[in-house]
Design an enzyme around this catalytic site. Structure first.
Site, PDB file in Angstrom:
ATOM      1  N   HIS A   1      51.734   9.700  23.529  1.00  0.00           N
ATOM      2  CA  HIS A   1      50.408  10.174  23.126  1.00  0.00           C
ATOM      3  C   HIS A   1      50.545  11.664  22.859  1.00  0.00           C
ATOM      4  CE1 HIS A   1      50.331  11.715  27.205  1.00  0.00           C
ATOM      5  NE2 HIS A   1      50.461  10.486  27.686  1.00  0.00           N
TER       6      HIS A   1
ATOM      7  N   MET B   1      45.088  12.671  28.820  1.00  0.00           N
ATOM      8  CA  MET B   1      45.839  11.601  28.145  1.00  0.00           C
ATOM      9  C   MET B   1      46.901  11.058  29.086  1.00  0.00           C
ATOM     10  SD  MET B   1      46.225  12.614  24.229  1.00  0.00           S
ATOM     11  CE  MET B   1      44.780  13.033  23.265  1.00  0.00           C
ATOM     12  N   SER B   2      47.074   9.741  29.045  1.00  0.00           N
ATOM     13  CA  SER B   2      48.057   9.081  29.892  1.00  0.00           C
ATOM     14  C   SER B   2      48.412   7.751  29.248  1.00  0.00           C
ATOM     15  CB  SER B   2      47.456   8.831  31.283  1.00  0.00           C
ATOM     16  OG  SER B   2      48.219   7.857  31.968  1.00  0.00           O
TER      17      SER B   2
ATOM     18  N   HIS C   1      52.608  13.899  25.261  1.00  0.00           N
ATOM     19  CA  HIS C   1      54.062  13.886  25.041  1.00  0.00           C
ATOM     20  C   HIS C   1      54.419  14.720  23.801  1.00  0.00           C
ATOM     21  CE1 HIS C   1      53.586   9.775  27.037  1.00  0.00           C
ATOM     22  NE2 HIS C   1      54.449  10.385  27.829  1.00  0.00           N
TER      23      HIS C   1
HETATM   24  P1  AMP Z   1      55.520  10.168  31.314  1.00  0.00           P
HETATM   25  O1  AMP Z   1      55.971   9.487  30.066  1.00  0.00           O
HETATM   26  O2  AMP Z   1      54.164   9.745  31.759  1.00  0.00           O
HETATM   27  O3  AMP Z   1      56.564  10.165  32.399  1.00  0.00           O
HETATM   28  O4  AMP Z   1      55.330  11.703  30.913  1.00  0.00           O
HETATM   29  C1  AMP Z   1      56.360  12.436  30.319  1.00  0.00           C
HETATM   30  C2  AMP Z   1      55.990  13.887  30.303  1.00  0.00           C
HETATM   31  O5  AMP Z   1      54.768  14.067  29.589  1.00  0.00           O
HETATM   32  C3  AMP Z   1      55.768  14.466  31.705  1.00  0.00           C
HETATM   33  O6  AMP Z   1      56.299  15.785  31.771  1.00  0.00           O
HETATM   34  C4  AMP Z   1      54.259  14.482  31.810  1.00  0.00           C
HETATM   35  O7  AMP Z   1      53.777  15.469  32.696  1.00  0.00           O
HETATM   36  C5  AMP Z   1      53.873  14.810  30.387  1.00  0.00           C
HETATM   37  N1  AMP Z   1      52.486  14.405  30.120  1.00  0.00           N
HETATM   38  C6  AMP Z   1      51.926  13.197  30.383  1.00  0.00           C
HETATM   39  N2  AMP Z   1      50.627  13.216  30.053  1.00  0.00           N
HETATM   40  C7  AMP Z   1      50.353  14.465  29.587  1.00  0.00           C
HETATM   41  C8  AMP Z   1      49.182  15.117  29.095  1.00  0.00           C
HETATM   42  N3  AMP Z   1      48.011  14.497  29.006  1.00  0.00           N
HETATM   43  N4  AMP Z   1      49.287  16.406  28.708  1.00  0.00           N
HETATM   44  C9  AMP Z   1      50.473  17.057  28.783  1.00  0.00           C
HETATM   45  N5  AMP Z   1      51.613  16.496  29.235  1.00  0.00           N
HETATM   46  C10 AMP Z   1      51.555  15.221  29.629  1.00  0.00           C
END
Ligand code: AMP
Length: 281
Positions: free
Chosen positions: A34, A184-185, A37
């Protein structure tokens, strides 16, 4: 953009890149990209010659009964999005290569992982630190970019890098949000329409807390009480934790002084969402 699955191939390319005097940036992810990332990738693109994004849903950081099996995946879409922001290498290692049978070496960062998500998800940060340490040894980055959305993760990685003398720079970047404030997640896709509305409560509660502190409230319990009250009012919500902590040690504080961290984890239906903000002085 090249997709690499093989660890030795990635290490060879990283070594050759370093020998040419070029700079490598790494953005570790679990995919299902999203804008959060993509913002890390864009920042990496500006700062390095070779931009590597790792995509690996790391079983070691999921506890029993968590969402490892149903974690959203869409490799083709991810590859398209990564290519669109100028990623050079999408590193997509095989689980069996990262964790061969009889794998038995872990990285455990202690104090900063005791509280918040570390308390609710035992073993989670051991899984995160271990995989990130491995990725650092495979991709050999000069800099690695992480989101402040996962604040405790960022603090944990910084401590690991310092304590193990890893020779790279860790960069933390602001949380990217939907128009209504929801952070965002990848997990937001789990939310039903009604839950998606309830999910706004997290960012709204953070905003209300910041407001209270701006107006002079200094008692952590008073701020947390307001937050709990606001979130519990909504249907289908259950607070996992709400805490106010020192932003570096992540130890809970009773009195807010300076830029303390307010961190929240809330179940919306079955989906556990986290969010945080720094409270101003
Ligand atoms: P993930 O794929 O959830 O493990 O996240 C990968 C990276 O993206 C990690 O460093 C997270 O902190 C970062 N991340 C996830 N969601 C967000 C967001 N909404 N805003 C900024 N960074 C994010």
């Amino acid at each position: 953009m090249t997709i690499i699955e093989d660890i030795k191939e990635m290490q060879g390319l990283a070594e050759a890149t370093r020998q040419k005097g070029l700079k490598i940036a790494l953005v570790p992810t679990m995919g299902y990209f999203h804008q959060g990332h993509l913002s890390l990738m864009e920042a990496g693109r500006e700062r390095a010659d070779l931009l590597v994004v790792s995509l690996f849903v790391n079983p070691l950081q999921f506890g029993p009964g968590e969402d490892l099996e149903k974690y959203p995946r869409d490799g083709e879409r991810d590859a398209r999005l990564a290519e669109g922001v100028g990623v050079d290498i999408l590193f997509n290692p095989r689980g069996q290569d990262l964790y061969p049978d009889d794998f038995q070496t872990y990285v455990s960062v202690e104090n900063v992982t005791r509280n918040l998500c570390g308390a609710s998800r035992p073993g989670h940060f051991r899984g995160v630190a271990t995989v990130v340490c491995k990725l650092f040894h495979i991709v050999k980055p000069h800099l690695a970019l992480f989101g402040q959305k996962d604040y405790q993760q960022l603090v944990t990685i910084r401590k690991m890098v310092r304590d193990l003398n890893l020779d790279l720079e860790v960069i933390g970047l602001p949380t990217v949000r939907e128009a209504d404030g929801l952070a965002m997640s990848s997990r937001n896709v789990y939310l039903s329409q009604a839950e998606r509305i309830s999910a706004r409560a997290l960012s709204q509660a953070l905003e209300e807390a910041r407001d209270l502190v701006r107006k002079g409230e200094r008692r952590a319990e008073a701020v947390l009480g307001r937050i709990r009250e606001r979130i519990q009012r909504l249907p289908e919500t259950a607070i996992d934790y709400a805490g106010i902590c020192d932003p570096e040690t992540l130890e809970e504080v009773a009195v807010i002084a300076g830029q303390d961290l307010l961190a929240l984890a809330v179940y919306i239906g079955k989906t556990r969402l986290i969010d945080n903000c720094l409270l101003e002085e």
